[in-house]
Design an enzyme around this catalytic site. Structure first.
Site: not given
Lengths: 309, 309, 309, 309, 309, 309
Positions: C16-19, C204-205, C59, C194, C230, C125
């Site tokens: 999880r998490g873009a990075a 984003n979330k 994703r 994101d 991003k 988030c």
């Protein structure tokens, strides 16, 4: 104090604040009437009407003035004998003054309930009703600190910070331009008013609408403390509230002004804050939303449309 | 004027206005450097760095100060010999001063084009760049009248109305709180700035953000006149613009303040007007929307991210 | 971890998490490439392209994924020999991962400077970049307390409060619906993202745009922490960011859902916060206003319009 | 059900929804009074007052509770004989319950008329009045579909979607954070309320003000369904609506919370939606704009200012 | 077509639409130049400059006109010999016309990607670029229906609905005043423009700003389709876009107007939509936020500040 | 004029304006009733009810129509004898017509007081009440100039400018789309209305809400002139104001429409301006804020909730 002295002091803003103006006018009118010598009814009535006119002319935007004057004059105008005319003056005056003073206490009680715990407040100008709310809330331990503005050009803010200081309230003194800078941390803006119009707009010291705009921008609620005698019946039938412009020397010293031939000083004493910017008006009859001003004027002040010239 | 005197006068706001501050600082630094006796390179550099520090410490929010100081110091820092270090001071100083003065004229020309025919303008504080735009527009016959504020607590508005008066421009002088009252009739708000941040916000005299908010409410456009040296590179990497609080005696006389133990005077000199409230920033390089501030900082001021501590 | 496992875990939001997604994808792709046996160049390229496709499909809205994948694939695609193709994988992967990790630290430093003294913050988030800014600011003694949301339906808020708790930061945990209730006291909303689109909008979330709207209403600034990878180049040429809808069982247990024949669960994972609601985007290259997103895409990510399919 | 059981269930939110709370309280109070043995008038009154107190203490923000309790207690308090005191209990209780049930039906009828043809609706929390409006509109063939939120932390949305599902209404179930994502396509937001204040603000389940803000942003009208007994007379004289914070375990399991020493759970049950965000309040007496709340309190609930402590 | 005929038709709005104007002007200038007899270089240059002036004078607000004219004149002005001057005319003209036509196709492609699935669109006036986007999106099956306005006073909406009708697109025709009535159901407002200013404002057919305001109120995004040659370089250095007022007979028949001595017809052809109301400008170089207009002017149109008179 | 002719002319908009419609309907109904031959009471009542129905069916959104019809029918319905039924018709009709005409004069007087000195006004459509206010203010020397719109599709603006022209008022005639272009210089927007709803929204000619939105954006106040008989009682119990769509040939000539198979003309005659956009409604009973509409309906029109079907 003589009628003339009272009129002069209202005009010169030595008597300041709508409640004080109203009470002084009532008192002066009452004493003037009692002091009048032996007169026929019509002469008595005429003398009183002239006295009323003199007072009404001192401050065109002070809405409490005509309301107050009418309280005394109603009995005079309706009197059938000179005795009756004289007899009504003192009781109606005293009742108005007592009610007006009680109003302040009642407003303080009601207003304080609307001030949240640990509140940081802001106020503008020197409203006895607004200060009374703050002091009562402080007595209940709910006030963290107050921001009070300087209130150019006559610096009535000095009176406000003295009153707050003497009540033991932690107070910050800022220039009028600083209001938005500190607004984000303010929990409630508490102001007085010189007049409430039929659509809930508030006529108050110049700068009020600007600060209320900044309050709305920051989601800070705005509470107006106003005795019901400040509700302006004439705006029902359409008179615009005319904004008085005061002596330019309040803003710029005459010798300097004299050197600047292309410069005009503009000194409007009040501005109009729209109902949209106001959350609640606290009166001695309870707290109402600004849109209910019409109800107060009709039901509590008892004006009929026909009563209004 | 000696370095110390210049520093003192900047601190005391006797030298006022970002351009004047910058030019005085450059001049003082230049003269100080030329006046230094026979010194080794490292000692010369150290003396100059100390002088720079002294100047930089006088006004933390005057963004033009570090930009100006850097112009002189860049050559000193990069110099390999004492001769080289000394030689570069005068030319870089003079170039900066000349450019800075030309900037004003260029801004006036460009800014005046953005002022519509028969315009009623408002300004706040005493910005040379803003006044230059207004005077140039007046010369072109486009200005109907100007509203200028008093600018508490130091009343710089007096300087503004003198300048406008002397240019023969019909001017109205109002208290700061009167801005919203007159805003509906204003065609353009013309202001200067002390600093432009990377996201286009404008740091200017306390009250500016409040007046700009009233302008936006009334669909009155806002034009900022700003030399490019007022764009603040450090805000790219995240330094907040710290708002200086000045001597409380500017707002309230000390003897009065001393009597009021619960009262604190708060005297922030500036506030931050968000980019949303600003339509255009006029620089000597052209007129840009506030969102383009980053481009000016990068492309016109030539800052690289690495240059910034 | 194998390519398939990585893909599966990204899809299941275990990664999880873009990075983290980006780094895991790079790592998986790198190991997959190194693990491929003796192959002809075209077969090697085809295998790698297939692997890239597999990852990209997990994703669709995770903008870092294509950016990350391209970093590795660029070298593969341009390679003229199988040796060259193989040789480039490890260095480009490691560089990306190192830069990505450094980015977080750089963002933390820059972001922390934008957090004011004694700040009350809110976050939504579980963004590593946002948390890094907060922790760094806490290290500098600037954080009073943080409000963190629950983040339905997957409750990532639990991860956030654990991270803040372990860093010793006073934290309040609230349901997502409580954001506006507490907003008036928040000094800064700090969020991750994101994806950043070409016009500065932030994907984003789910819930972020709702909370940012409440922030704007209360004059609370919004800071977005976002690595430059991003920023979404494809939005320049018009692709809409498609909002992924995730498994409905995250919101409503299947047995219950099965009983409710007229009920459909809608589970969009993200929403779009317009640039108007955002004050600053902190990247590892500096802090920019959202309107400068295009500059980052063009100048820092080095995308030409021709590069984009 | 015994008085104690009723009080316990109201406190535990097993009895939920303001109408149900009010009716249960009236019923419990009625049965309790009837069940009291042979007593002197003063003892009877005291026992009833204690019972009333017990009920009133269960949910401080449930405005219907004091209104309901007063309906029964008025007769008791005014009674001159024990017979009279006993005799009044049953009729006043039954009248209240009947009126309260009729109110729902009347609101459904009036509310449905305000729902346009082919409407896509959104609702938040589980309001019987709001659901009744929607079901009646559905019966008239006017509802296309409904979006209902989850309503953290107690997930009352499940009750809502069950009710809508059983009525055969196409329903979408979303997390609370998804409201703004879907708002653009919503024709009307239909919500209930726990209390309406004198200035037309609505106290309802946490999250309501956030969703109403998103509605206003998208020009989606907001309709509140509220029995008149939910109008809060005490706010006339200034009591703030105090927002109850409920058990933190609703939001975070205690074992987890126990591990996180720096984390505090904040669980306000309600928030306040300002009158500005609301288009219409549908009561059983007709549909009014929120600014008319005072009229309902005065004219329909029959409160005098003097009645209020 | 002769130079004079072209100029006349542009003035009379028989040649309409910025692209058509630009291409016609280039073509006319090209043919005029080729048709000039044996001349000395200076005489040739002078004749061409006069021709350019003639064209430029026809429509002061059509920003594409000077851009187009400059394309041809650049070569003429820089030519050292008469042969060179003549030789450059045809190729530069053809390149401009080809690029301008390709621009439309490119914009259609990019713009269509920004139109969501099953979209209800609105358009105002008769923009080829906007219509091209809509038709391309329709070709991709994404358009549900379009609302097109009448566009008083010249009713260009008729051209728009013919074009949409012929493309087989379900279209609704409404009066200009009906835009807000239908706005709530619109997914995207797609418009063209006559000019884009340096701060991203859009100058377009009168009424555009009013409709864009209604779009913003309803959270409907606004997309502007604009070839880069419509970006207005002169606004960098401060020229206001002057709004042309056209023949009053377009609005009111002269015989009627003649009877009404106190009535003046005002017929501004354009208005200015601020950048705040616009979400995206689609150019042939990609889709940019309005704040990036400066970048297009500088980087894509290649204007230096020095180039601009 | 016969009942049928009146009905036809109302439908065809030859009789236009709510007051005229109401008076014509009353007159026609009165004459019809008087013209009925010898009939039994029930037959007389039935004939009258049918006549009432006929009139009511002509314009569903003209709220004055049912109010007017009810004035006549009340007496008929309550009559116990045929003599009584006949006798009441003429007096109630004449009283209504006289009051309705006096209303206009009273509104003019009150409305004119709300028009400031040297005012620049705008109006939309052709409202007798609005025009009466403007003419009265002009008589008092307060009107500088008026902007009047064309009012597509039926161009009622022509009637307005004729009336203003004949009153000697400097008038500007603009297309509907031009309203925002000129709004910044407008001091007051003065409009009439077809109906006022219970929550103070105003149903008026299509385009009104769009212009009022532009007024609000520019801080231009909006005054609505409305006889009390235009307040719509039925909206209390929830009937939506249904917006009538009129003949498409008003917008597009049928032969053209016939060629365009994919084009539908939409011609809503009215739109709804929310109370938020309106500052004051001037009625013959005084000037009220829009939120007080309910009071007018209840207290001045004397509707009880039970009266309404």
């Amino acid at each position: 104090m003589s009628l003339e002295d009272t009129a002069k002091k209202i005009k010169a803003m030595e008597i300041r604040g709508a409640a004080l103006i109203a009470r002084s006018a009532v008192e002066a009118l009452c004493e003037y009437g009692e002091g009048l010598g032996e007169l026929a009814l019509t002469d008595f009535k005429e003398a009183m009407e002239n006295a009323a006119e003199l007072l009404l002319a001192t401050r065109p935007t002070a809405v409490s003035l005509p309301n107050a004057v009418n309280i005394v004059m109603k009995g005079v105008r309706n009197a059938d004998t000179i005795a009756e005319a004289r007899a009504g003056i003192r009781p109606s005056s005293e009742k108005f003054i007592r009610n007006s003073k009680d109003a302040l206490q009642k407003i303080a009680e009601i207003g304080a309930r609307h001030i949240p715990e640990d509140a940081t407040l802001m106020t503008h100008c020197n409203s006895q009703a607004a200060i009374a709310c703050i002091i009562e809330a402080h007595r209940q331990g709910k006030v963290r600190e107050v921001f009070a503005t300087e209130v150019r050009p006559r610096n009535q803010g000095l009176l406000t910070i003295r009153a707050l200081n003497d009540a033991g309230i932690k107070t910050n003194f800022i220039v009028d331009s600083g209001a938005r800078f500190f607004m984000k941390k303010i929990d409630l803006l508490v102001i007085g008013t010189d007049a409430v119009t039929v659509n809930g707009a508030v006529v108050n010291k110049i700068g009020t609408s600007q600060i209320a705009l900044a309050a709305r921008e920051a989601r800070t609620p705005v509470m107006v403390a106003a005795e019901t005698f400040k509700f302006a019946p004439r705006t029902i039938t359409g008179d615009l509230i005319e904004i008085e412009e005061r002596d330019t020397a309040e803003v710029l010293d005459r010798p300097i002004a004299a050197q600047l031939e292309n410069v005009t000083v503009r000194n409007p004493a009040f501005d109009v804050t729209p109902a949209d910017f106001i959350d609640l008006i606290v009166t001695e009859k309870g707290a109402i939303p600004p849109e209910m001003a019409y109800i107060i004027i009709r039901d509590h002040l008892g004006w009929n449309l026909e009563d209004i010239r």
